[in-house]
Design a protein around this motif. Structure first.
Motif, PDB file in Angstrom:
ATOM      1  N   PHE A 126     -28.480 -42.006 -13.702  1.00 47.75           N
ATOM      2  CA  PHE A 126     -27.835 -41.826 -15.007  1.00 47.75           C
ATOM      3  C   PHE A 126     -26.849 -40.659 -14.964  1.00 47.75           C
ATOM      4  CE2 PHE A 126     -27.789 -39.153 -18.811  1.00 47.75           C
ATOM      5  CZ  PHE A 126     -26.956 -39.943 -19.593  1.00 47.75           C
TER       6      PHE A 126
ATOM      7  N   GLN B 143     -34.377 -50.661 -25.890  1.00 53.33           N
ATOM      8  CA  GLN B 143     -33.875 -49.853 -24.773  1.00 53.33           C
ATOM      9  C   GLN B 143     -33.672 -50.666 -23.500  1.00 53.33           C
ATOM     10  OE1 GLN B 143     -37.144 -47.052 -24.898  1.00 53.33           O
ATOM     11  NE2 GLN B 143     -35.882 -45.505 -25.934  1.00 53.33           N
TER      12      GLN B 143
ATOM     13  N   PHE C  68     -32.501 -45.200 -23.149  1.00 52.90           N
ATOM     14  CA  PHE C  68     -33.000 -46.018 -22.034  1.00 52.90           C
ATOM     15  C   PHE C  68     -34.516 -46.000 -21.882  1.00 52.90           C
ATOM     16  CE2 PHE C  68     -28.918 -44.073 -20.410  1.00 52.90           C
ATOM     17  CZ  PHE C  68     -28.120 -45.093 -20.896  1.00 52.90           C
TER      18      PHE C  68
ATOM     19  N   ARG D 214     -30.554 -50.010 -20.851  1.00 50.98           N
ATOM     20  CA  ARG D 214     -31.070 -49.530 -19.572  1.00 50.98           C
ATOM     21  C   ARG D 214     -30.561 -50.399 -18.423  1.00 50.98           C
ATOM     22  NH1 ARG D 214     -36.774 -47.352 -18.863  1.00 50.98           N
ATOM     23  NH2 ARG D 214     -37.222 -47.494 -16.664  1.00 50.98           N
TER      24      ARG D 214
END
Length: 177
Positions: free
Chosen positions: A155, A73, A144, A77
């Protein structure tokens, strides 16, 4: 609503407000996988609802046990949350696919109201979690890992702009009768 998220709605407003319900259903010819305006908005609404459910769990049960992303992730991310770059061709998870929510055909103005309502509900929960837990991770995003309120807002802002771009591209490509 947090200013960053309010801007998402403000940017959708001039694009959608004059569209009829039938215009919001149009898709690109010969591209079955492309989404209509309404499907793009419904997808966003489903992501807001999914995050809201996660935040409700956080308020009831506390934050997630880990505040560190898994190894797989870290790169996504950094790319998306850190740099604001969404990889091309990424498929949405099935749970937030527009087919998961059946709505009658809605006009652009109706879609704006729906978008604002769901975004405001999610942001209220973000603010409640932030007040209760501060800057700690509130819940985990499938791609993420654990995100703070600030990261969740980032996001959803970037994700909203991605779909706004897709809607604008669609509207340039189809005849609006």
């Amino acid at each position: 609503m947090h200013r960053e998220l309010e801007r998402v709605v403000e940017r959708f407003l001039p694009v959608l407000q004059w569209l009829s319900a039938s215009q919001c259903q149009q898709q690109l010819p010969r591209r079955v996988e492309s989404w209509s305006v309404q499907q793009n908005v419904v997808h966003l609404v489903l992501t807001y609802r999914s995050t809201a459910q996660l935040l409700e769990r956080c308020l009831a049960q506390g934050p997630p046990p880990s505040d560190r992303p898994a190894l797989g992730q870290i790169a996504p991310r950094l790319l998306v949350i850190g740099l604001g770059i969404f990889p091309r061709g990424a498929k949405s998870p099935e749970r937030v696919h527009p087919d998961r929510l059946t709505l009658p055909a809605k006009s652009g103005a109706d879609l704006i109201l729906l978008l604002r309502e769901e975004l405001a509900r999610m942001d209220t929960l973000l603010a409640e979690c932030e007040a209760k837990l501060g800057a700690s991770a509130l819940g985990s995003h499938f791609a993420f890992g654990p995100l703070t309120a600030r990261q969740w807002r980032r996001f959803h802002t970037l994700h909203g702009y991605l779909h706004l771009h897709q809607v604008k591209s669609l509207l340039r490509a189809i005849p609006l009768n």
